[in-house]
Design a protein around this motif. Structure first.
Motif: not given
Length: 426
Positions: A198-214
Motif C-alpha cells: 500500500d503505497s498510500g500508507a507509505g509502503e514501497s517495493w524497495a522496502a518489500a525487497a528487503q523483507g518489510a512485509y514478509d
C-alpha cells in the motif's frame, strides 16, 4: 473478412494481381480458391489449434505464423466431402495471423497461404476435427453474481468449475473474506487477487525487497492454507495484479522494477514453503500505463517463479465489434514494446513455458453491446484450450455491476446481445 458460406461464395469473385509470387510472373489469381503457383511450402505454420486437437463446433480463431512481418493471409476450409465451407482473408502482423472461422461438427481440411508486399508467398495446411458443441473444454470461470449458488451456471447451461474473487487491500490479504464468506463452501477452483503493498500508507517495493512485509505475506499464506484446507479445488493466488497500471497502490514504475522482481521472488519462496499446493499467478494489465513506461516483460520474475501467466482483457477502451478489428487488436504490442493483444500475451506465455489464463474479461455497457466480441473470445479459447505452456487453462468472465459501470450479463444486463451470445456458446 469472410468466414460464412455466403461470404465464401462472394469471395470467389475476388481477384488479386500478384507480382512475381515464387515464379517471377504476374498471374491473376483467384485467391479464395487456391494459393498462387510457386508458393514456398515452408516458413508458414498453424500454431493453434494444435495438431490433432479436437475443438468444439462454433467460432474458432485459427492462429499461425508467416515468414513475412507484414502480409495478407488467405484461407480455404473444406469439409469431408471436399466442399469449401469457409474462405476469407486477413492481415498478418508481425509474423502472426488470426483467421476467424465458424464450423459445424465434422472433419475439415484447411489450406492457408500468405502473400507479402513483395509478392513472395508461402502455404501451409492443417486438419481440423470439430466435435459437437458442449460444455467448454477449458476452465470457463466467472466472477460475480450467481456463481456461489449455481444460478449463473444454470442460466448459461453449463456448470461453473472455477470462480474469481478479490481480497486486495492490506487488511484483505490476511482476512481473506471470500474464503470465510461466499466461497467458504466452494468445491471448484478459485482465483483470489490479494494485492501486495500500500503505497498510500507509505509502503514501497524497495522496502518489500528487503523483507518489510514478509510477516504480513506469511500470515496471508498461512491463513489461505488453513481456510482452503479440505477444499477439493485448487486455489490460484493473483499477487500484485495489474502492477503495470497506475490505479493500484502496488503499481510499479521503471525505477522499482528491480525491487518488484526481488519482492516477487520473496513472496514465491514463502508461498512454496507455506502453501505449495496453491498456484501463483503473474497478471499484468493487458497494456502498460505511462507511469510504468516500459515493456512489462522486464518485470517477469523468471523461470520457476510463476505457475500461470494471465492478463485482463475488456471490450471497453479499444472497443471492437467486428472479427477483423478483434483479430488486429489481438496482434498488437503496447507503445513500450510489451505484449498488448491477447495473442501476444499467449505467445509470451508459450515462450516461458507457462499455461495462460485470462483473469478478467467482459464487456462494459457504456462502450457498446457486441456479440462479435464474445464470439471471437470464444473462438480464441476454443483454439487454445489446454494446460500446457502457451495454452488457455482458464478464463474468468467479469459479471459485475459496478455503480455506473455495468459488466453484468446475469441476472440483469444492459448488454442483451453480449449476454445472448455468451449463453448460446457457453
Amino acid at each position: 473478412m469472410a468466414s460464412s458460406r455466403s461470404a465464401a461464395a462472394a469471395a470467389l469473385a475476388v481477384v488479386l494481381l500478384l507480382a512475381g509470387c515464387g515464379a517471377g510472373q504476374e498471374p491473376q489469381v483467384d485467391v479464395s480458391v487456391a494459393p498462387p503457383p510457386g508458393c514456398a511450402t515452408s516458413g508458414m505454420a498453424v500454431t493453434a489449434p494444435a495438431a490433432g486437437a479436437a475443438v468444439a463446433a462454433g467460432p474458432l480463431l485459427v492462429a499461425g505464423s508467416t515468414p513475412a512481418a507484414s502480409s495478407t493471409v488467405y484461407w480455404s476450409v473444406r469439409d469431408g466431402a471436399g466442399l469449401e465451407v469457409s474462405s476469407g482473408s486477413t492481415a498478418g502482423t508481425g509474423n502472426s495471423f488470426l483467421a476467424p472461422v465458424d464450423l459445424a461438427a465434422g472433419p475439415y481440411t484447411a489450406q492457408l497461404w500468405s502473400v507479402a508486399s513483395d509478392g513472395s508467398c508461402a502455404v501451409t495446411g492443417t486438419a481440423l476435427q470439430v466435435d459437437p458443441a458442449g460444455a467448454p473444454r477449458w476452465s470457463a470461470a466467472v466472477a460475480g453474481e450467481g456463481v456461489p449458488d449455481g444460478s449463473f451456471g444454470s442460466w448459461r447451461g453449463s456448470p461453473v468449475p472455477m470462480a474469481g474473487t478479490w481480497a486486495d487491500s492490506t487488511d484483505g490479504q490476511t482476512a481473506l473474506w471470500p474464503l470465510t464468506g461466499e466461497y467458504a463452501s466452494w468445491t471448484g477452483d478459485l482465483e483470489i487477487a490479494i494485492g501486495a503493498i500500500d503505497s498510500g500508507a507509505g509502503e514501497s517495493w524497495a522496502a518489500a525487497a528487503q523483507g518489510a512485509y514478509d510477516a504480513r505475506w506469511t500470515e496471508s499464506l498461512q491463513q489461505a492454507a488453513r481456510l482452503w484446507s479440505g477444499h477439493s479445488g485448487t486455489l490460484y493466488i493473483r499477487f500484485a495484479h495489474e502492477f503495470n497500471g497506475d490505479w493500484y497502490p502496488w503499481s510499479v514504475t521503471q525505477a522499482s522494477v528491480g525491487d518488484f522482481v526481488t519482492s516477487w521472488q520473496r513472496f514465491r519462496a514463502l508461498q512454496q514453503q507455506l502453501f505449495p499446493a496453491s498456484r501463483l499467478v503473474f497478471s499484468p494489465n493487458w497494456e502498460s500505463d505511462a507511469d510504468f513506461g516500459g515493456d512489462w516483460r522486464a518485470a517477469f520474475p523468471g523461470a520457476g517463479q510463476v505457475d500461470v501467466l494471465s492478463t485482463s482483457y475488456y471490450n471497453n477502451w479499444s472497443y471492437v465489434d467486428t472479427a477483423q478489428a478483434f483479430g488486429q487488436l489481438a496482434l498488437t504490442y503496447d507503445p513500450f514494446g510489451g505484449p498488448r493483444g491477447l495473442q501476444r500475451h499467449l505467445e509470451f506465455a508459450r515462450s516461458v513455458g507457462l499455461p495462460f489464463g485470462i483473469s478478467e474479461w467482459g464487456a462494459e455497457s457504456g462502450f457498446g453491446d457486441s456479440a462479435v466480441y464474445v464470439e471471437q473470445m470464444y473462438g480464441f479459447f476454443n483454439a487454445n484450450a489446454g494446460t500446457g505452456g502457451g495454452q488457455l487453462q482458464y478464463e474468468i468472465l467479469f459479471n459485475e455491476l459496478m455503480d455506473s459501470r455495468s459488466f453484468s450479463l446475469f441476472p440483469t444486463t444492459s448488454l442483451p446481445n453480449t449476454a445472448a451470445a455468451y449463453a448460446r456458446l457457453w
